[in-house]
Design an enzyme around this catalytic site. Sequence first.
Site, PDB file in Angstrom:
ATOM      1  N   GLY A   1      10.825  -3.479   3.382  1.00  0.00           N
ATOM      2  CA  GLY A   1      11.920  -1.907   4.048  1.00  0.00           C
ATOM      3  C   GLY A   1      11.346  -0.997   3.279  1.00  0.00           C
TER       4      GLY A   1
ATOM      5  N   SER B   1       4.816  -1.463   2.977  1.00  0.00           N
ATOM      6  CA  SER B   1       3.727  -2.484   3.602  1.00  0.00           C
ATOM      7  C   SER B   1       3.776  -3.749   3.329  1.00  0.00           C
ATOM      8  CB  SER B   1       2.620  -1.928   3.582  1.00  0.00           C
ATOM      9  OG  SER B   1       1.608  -2.768   4.752  1.00  0.00           O
ATOM     10  N   SER B   2       5.456  -4.434   3.401  1.00  0.00           N
ATOM     11  CA  SER B   2       4.914  -5.448   3.095  1.00  0.00           C
ATOM     12  C   SER B   2       5.106  -6.769   3.852  1.00  0.00           C
ATOM     13  CB  SER B   2       6.730  -6.139   2.436  1.00  0.00           C
ATOM     14  OG  SER B   2       7.248  -5.423   3.324  1.00  0.00           O
TER      15      SER B   2
ATOM     16  N   ARG C   1       0.839  -0.711   0.285  1.00  0.00           N
ATOM     17  CA  ARG C   1      -0.211   0.314  -0.404  1.00  0.00           C
ATOM     18  C   ARG C   1       1.009   1.261  -0.190  1.00  0.00           C
ATOM     19  NH1 ARG C   1       2.749   2.193   2.910  1.00  0.00           N
ATOM     20  NH2 ARG C   1       2.934   2.004   5.419  1.00  0.00           N
TER      21      ARG C   1
ATOM     22  N   GLY D   1       8.735   1.148   3.065  1.00  0.00           N
ATOM     23  CA  GLY D   1       7.367   1.783   3.611  1.00  0.00           C
ATOM     24  C   GLY D   1       6.165   1.230   3.013  1.00  0.00           C
TER      25      GLY D   1
ATOM     26  N   ASP E   1      -3.337   6.767  12.044  1.00  0.00           N
ATOM     27  CA  ASP E   1      -4.009   5.482  12.346  1.00  0.00           C
ATOM     28  C   ASP E   1      -3.871   5.444  13.988  1.00  0.00           C
ATOM     29  OD1 ASP E   1      -1.573   4.281  12.794  1.00  0.00           O
ATOM     30  OD2 ASP E   1      -2.486   2.478  11.032  1.00  0.00           O
TER      31      ASP E   1
ATOM     32  N   ASP F   1      -2.376  -0.300   7.244  1.00  0.00           N
ATOM     33  CA  ASP F   1      -1.623  -1.416   6.561  1.00  0.00           C
ATOM     34  C   ASP F   1      -2.706  -2.389   6.516  1.00  0.00           C
ATOM     35  OD1 ASP F   1      -0.184   0.628   6.779  1.00  0.00           O
ATOM     36  OD2 ASP F   1       1.506  -0.874   7.122  1.00  0.00           O
TER      37      ASP F   1
ATOM     38  N   GLU G   1      -0.789  10.239   8.142  1.00  0.00           N
ATOM     39  CA  GLU G   1       0.699   9.507   8.583  1.00  0.00           C
ATOM     40  C   GLU G   1       0.767   9.920   9.872  1.00  0.00           C
ATOM     41  OE1 GLU G   1       1.628   7.230   6.761  1.00  0.00           O
ATOM     42  OE2 GLU G   1       2.160   8.685   4.822  1.00  0.00           O
ATOM     43  N   HIS G   2       0.944   8.755  10.773  1.00  0.00           N
ATOM     44  CA  HIS G   2       0.871   8.701  11.892  1.00  0.00           C
ATOM     45  C   HIS G   2      -0.149   8.845  12.472  1.00  0.00           C
ATOM     46  CE1 HIS G   2       4.825   7.010  11.961  1.00  0.00           C
ATOM     47  NE2 HIS G   2       5.014   7.982  11.159  1.00  0.00           N
TER      48      HIS G   2
HETATM   49  C1  GLA Z   1       3.318   2.284   9.475  1.00  0.00           C
HETATM   50  C2  GLA Z   1       2.383   1.462  10.258  1.00  0.00           C
HETATM   51  C3  GLA Z   1       0.978   2.053  10.132  1.00  0.00           C
HETATM   52  C4  GLA Z   1       0.650   3.751  10.031  1.00  0.00           C
HETATM   53  C5  GLA Z   1       2.014   4.085   9.511  1.00  0.00           C
HETATM   54  C6  GLA Z   1       2.530   5.670  10.049  1.00  0.00           C
HETATM   55  O1  GLA Z   1       2.726   2.091   8.018  1.00  0.00           O
HETATM   56  O2  GLA Z   1       2.367  -0.520  10.026  1.00  0.00           O
HETATM   57  O3  GLA Z   1      -0.173   1.473  11.394  1.00  0.00           O
HETATM   58  O4  GLA Z   1       0.869   4.411  11.868  1.00  0.00           O
HETATM   59  O5  GLA Z   1       3.551   3.440   9.812  1.00  0.00           O
HETATM   60  O6  GLA Z   1       1.361   6.690   8.952  1.00  0.00           O
END
Ligand code: GLA
Length: 385
Positions: free
Chosen positions: A123, A127-128, A28, A125, A37, A173, A34-35
């Site tokens: 790695g 969401s693997s 995704r 960012g 959730d 994610d 960002e930060h």
């Molecule tokens: C990572 C976490 C998510 C979210 C982001 C920042 O991807 O898995 O839950 O907190 O950082 O937005």
Amino acid sequence: MSVLQSLGDAFAAHYGRAPRWIASAPGRLNLIGEHTDYNDGLVLPMAIEFRTAIAAAPNDSGRIALRSEAASEAAVIDLSEPLRPEAAGSWLNYPKGVLAGFVGAGYRPRGFDALITSTVPMGAGLSSSAALEAATATLLEAVCAVELDPVRKALLCQHAEHTYAGVPVGIMDPFICILGRRDQALLLDCRSRETQWLPFEDPEVTVLAINTNVKHRLAEGAYAERRRQCEAAARALGVRSLREADMEMLTRTAGLDELPRRRARHVITEIARTSQAARCLRERDWRALGQLIDESHESLRDDYGVSSPELDAVVEIARSVGPRGGVFGCRMTGGGFGGCAMALIATREAAAIMSGIGTEYRRRTGTAATMFVSRPAAGAQLSYA
Ligand code: GLA
């Protein structure tokens, strides 16, 4: 489909028979929010066209054999033994954590052989880890002949990440990796879990991911630390979560240290930006959306402290192109401390923008960036081979 087809062939080469199921889930990319959730806030992610896929077939035993094309050794999980997390950092923690969730919920999977492959950069960012968890959960639904409610499935994946991978992630994610829809971005309210799908199908505008190819070790400890700082700020403000806070409250509360104050300011302003961004997306106001994306980066860099010199370099380079050159906005995306930045760009300028950013980023950092454009893609899926 070609990745899935070649996975079927690779499975047959490893295990000597065809797979019965192929489960897959996408990575995704978060457009904004960002930060937020884990602060009960709003997020606006989309699933991307890179996927993690697992081919599997029953093996008439009480064991699960797992191989990953990305790791040399195969793992065997004996279903008659209690499940336990592997050493920190092992990829096996993701599928194992999800399996533990199914077993804990009372499902009794039979043994199977499985082969995992992925095109989601690791790695970065993107969401693997949630892609692997969501693909595993989708496979286990088939193995156990059950279909979980998608929200329950996402929460099960989140729990796996907390208990097996040891990272206190939010719900963004797994939600988007499971629910993702083609040509739509998801406005998710992490407090009510209400979902709103926003069409994102204008062929003239696309999302460019720029991987700095630098990952700082700081990331995981710092993530948990940010979460604690937000919780402390919420307590000091007398609210359940920073979702309930506003700037006025922050200004009038004395006795909050500078650091938690800045963390809270990021979260409060980012939630507001995300709600405005949803409106821009609906109205196809790309310039205004780009502006919010730019502001999000500044806030993540200055108030939240999760950017990195490489991410800042990419953002600066991309922004110097500006809307006239086809870059509406650019920011770091995901947890931070490295990995990817994302830019909202004019599709027709994509090749020129990528080449310009690539050259300048290499000149400044000595590192090659990798880049791709993606349209919003479908979430987790199961197919029967
Ligand atoms: C990572 C976490 C998510 C979210 C982001 C920042 O991807 O898995 O839950 O907190 O950082 O937005």
